[in-house]
Write an enzyme that holds these catalytic residues in place. Sequence first.
Site, PDB file in Angstrom:
ATOM      1  N   ASN A   9       0.868  -1.179   0.000  1.00 40.87           N
ATOM      2  CA  ASN A   9       0.000   0.000   0.000  1.00 40.87           C
ATOM      3  C   ASN A   9       0.906   1.231   0.000  1.00 40.87           C
ATOM      4  O   ASN A   9       1.510   1.554   1.015  1.00 40.87           O
ATOM      5  CB  ASN A   9      -0.884  -0.047   1.258  1.00 40.87           C
ATOM      6  CG  ASN A   9      -1.685   1.220   1.468  1.00 40.87           C
ATOM      7  OD1 ASN A   9      -1.775   2.063   0.563  1.00 40.87           O
ATOM      8  ND2 ASN A   9      -2.263   1.374   2.648  1.00 40.87           N
ATOM      9  N   LYS A  11       0.112   4.290  -0.296  1.00 39.90           N
ATOM     10  CA  LYS A  11      -0.510   5.480   0.307  1.00 39.90           C
ATOM     11  C   LYS A  11      -0.283   6.715  -0.585  1.00 39.90           C
ATOM     12  O   LYS A  11      -0.263   6.588  -1.800  1.00 39.90           O
ATOM     13  CB  LYS A  11       0.021   5.673   1.730  1.00 39.90           C
ATOM     14  CG  LYS A  11      -0.136   4.392   2.563  1.00 39.90           C
ATOM     15  CD  LYS A  11       0.077   4.580   4.030  1.00 39.90           C
ATOM     16  CE  LYS A  11      -0.141   3.244   4.748  1.00 39.90           C
ATOM     17  NZ  LYS A  11      -0.067   3.353   6.201  1.00 39.90           N
ATOM     18  N   HIS A  95      -9.543   1.151   4.507  1.00 39.27           N
ATOM     19  CA  HIS A  95      -8.296   1.278   5.267  1.00 39.27           C
ATOM     20  C   HIS A  95      -8.531   2.195   6.470  1.00 39.27           C
ATOM     21  O   HIS A  95      -9.314   3.149   6.372  1.00 39.27           O
ATOM     22  CB  HIS A  95      -7.190   1.832   4.358  1.00 39.27           C
ATOM     23  CG  HIS A  95      -5.851   1.814   5.015  1.00 39.27           C
ATOM     24  ND1 HIS A  95      -5.460   2.784   5.895  1.00 39.27           N
ATOM     25  CD2 HIS A  95      -4.825   0.927   4.937  1.00 39.27           C
ATOM     26  CE1 HIS A  95      -4.234   2.496   6.334  1.00 39.27           C
ATOM     27  NE2 HIS A  95      -3.826   1.374   5.760  1.00 39.27           N
ATOM     28  N   GLU A  97      -6.943   4.562   7.665  1.00 35.89           N
ATOM     29  CA  GLU A  97      -6.728   6.000   7.417  1.00 35.89           C
ATOM     30  C   GLU A  97      -7.948   6.613   6.739  1.00 35.89           C
ATOM     31  O   GLU A  97      -8.278   7.775   6.971  1.00 35.89           O
ATOM     32  CB  GLU A  97      -5.449   6.187   6.583  1.00 35.89           C
ATOM     33  CG  GLU A  97      -4.207   5.950   7.438  1.00 35.89           C
ATOM     34  CD  GLU A  97      -3.002   5.415   6.685  1.00 35.89           C
ATOM     35  OE1 GLU A  97      -2.967   5.485   5.442  1.00 35.89           O
ATOM     36  OE2 GLU A  97      -2.085   4.908   7.364  1.00 35.89           O
ATOM     37  N   GLU A 167      -5.667  -5.053  10.335  1.00 38.94           N
ATOM     38  CA  GLU A 167      -4.634  -4.060  10.605  1.00 38.94           C
ATOM     39  C   GLU A 167      -4.946  -3.331  11.911  1.00 38.94           C
ATOM     40  O   GLU A 167      -5.731  -2.372  11.912  1.00 38.94           O
ATOM     41  CB  GLU A 167      -4.568  -3.038   9.469  1.00 38.94           C
ATOM     42  CG  GLU A 167      -4.248  -3.643   8.123  1.00 38.94           C
ATOM     43  CD  GLU A 167      -3.657  -2.610   7.184  1.00 38.94           C
ATOM     44  OE1 GLU A 167      -2.505  -2.783   6.796  1.00 38.94           O
ATOM     45  OE2 GLU A 167      -4.336  -1.619   6.884  1.00 38.94           O
ATOM     46  N   GLY A 173       2.280   2.063  10.797  1.00 41.83           N
ATOM     47  CA  GLY A 173       3.236   3.156  10.685  1.00 41.83           C
ATOM     48  C   GLY A 173       3.926   3.510  11.989  1.00 41.83           C
ATOM     49  O   GLY A 173       4.583   4.544  12.091  1.00 41.83           O
ATOM     50  N   SER A 213       3.179  -2.371  10.271  1.00 42.93           N
ATOM     51  CA  SER A 213       4.628  -2.459  10.483  1.00 42.93           C
ATOM     52  C   SER A 213       5.227  -3.816  10.113  1.00 42.93           C
ATOM     53  O   SER A 213       6.124  -4.311  10.785  1.00 42.93           O
ATOM     54  CB  SER A 213       4.981  -2.089  11.931  1.00 42.93           C
ATOM     55  OG  SER A 213       4.567  -0.759  12.208  1.00 42.93           O
TER      56      SER A 213
HETATM   57  P1  PGA Z   1       2.741   0.135   7.672  1.00 45.76           P
HETATM   58  O1  PGA Z   1       1.299   0.374   6.991  1.00 45.76           O
HETATM   59  O2  PGA Z   1       3.286  -1.158   7.098  1.00 45.76           O
HETATM   60  O3  PGA Z   1       3.552   1.323   7.289  1.00 45.76           O
HETATM   61  O4  PGA Z   1       2.508   0.024   9.134  1.00 45.76           O
HETATM   62  C1  PGA Z   1       0.404  -0.680   6.798  1.00 45.76           C
HETATM   63  C2  PGA Z   1      -0.877  -0.158   6.182  1.00 45.76           C
HETATM   64  O5  PGA Z   1      -1.312   0.942   6.543  1.00 45.76           O
HETATM   65  O6  PGA Z   1      -1.500  -0.822   5.321  1.00 45.76           O
END
Ligand code: PGA
Length: 251
Positions: A9, A11, A95, A97, A167, A173, A213
């Site tokens: 992803n 983003k 997601h 976010e 997630e 993140g 992560s």
């Molecule tokens: P990350 O993000 O691997 O940077 O933690 C995962 C995601 O948001 O899909």
Amino acid sequence: MRTPVIAGNWKLFKTIGEATALVNELKPLVARTRNVEIVVAPVFTALSRVFDAVAGSNINLAAQNCYWEEEGAFTGEVAPKLLKDAGCSHVIIGHSERRQYFGESDATVNRKAKAAIAAGLTAIVCVGETLAERESEKTFSIIESQIESGLEGLSAEVLANVIIAYEPVWAIGTGKTASDEQAQEVHSFIRHLLARLFGQAAADAVRILYGGSVKPDNVKGLMAKPDIDGALVGGASLKAESFAAIVNFGL
Ligand code: PGA
């Protein structure tokens, strides 16, 4: 029996030039990978050009979001069939976010998932609890309502076009990944829930990805768990070398 899925992803990162350069770097690193469904999700504006770059390779293309209508006066939205048109086979839906910053709810996730599947896309439906929810022991009830409402009205057959991404919001993140056991506990809960909603056979076939992560050094432990069928990778998917190392977790 479930083909693992490793999805990147990206983003809100990478210009068209940077996105195509990244897949061009990635292609040789994963060219010999077998039995892993590899997916990358660039920003909308890069989709079509990245599709040209991955043509003929084993890398599949996803969008990070979609709308549920096919067309109409919906300024700023992108329909699932247009994602197909741009070369997408997958789309990420709900997601955290998008839930956090753009007001997405289980109801919009449901409409988007149905529309995406109807357009022939595989929907990567994201669920996950916040830190406050985990600390107040609401993880399972949150996941349950996200899955029940998010997948409401889907049939067992259609579930073949759904991938679930678990997630935990506190792991995204933050560099703070769920332990293998914490992740497996929720994945197993999700599979049991899917079995109750759609029957055991359909539930056994669904890929449930972990996200939050994921890095080259923790992917192996996660993938060793029986109900973890892949990863949705943010930060570590932005570099070809680290994403390829995750894709090639089994080598
Ligand atoms: P990350 O993000 O691997 O940077 O933690 C995962 C995601 O948001 O899909």
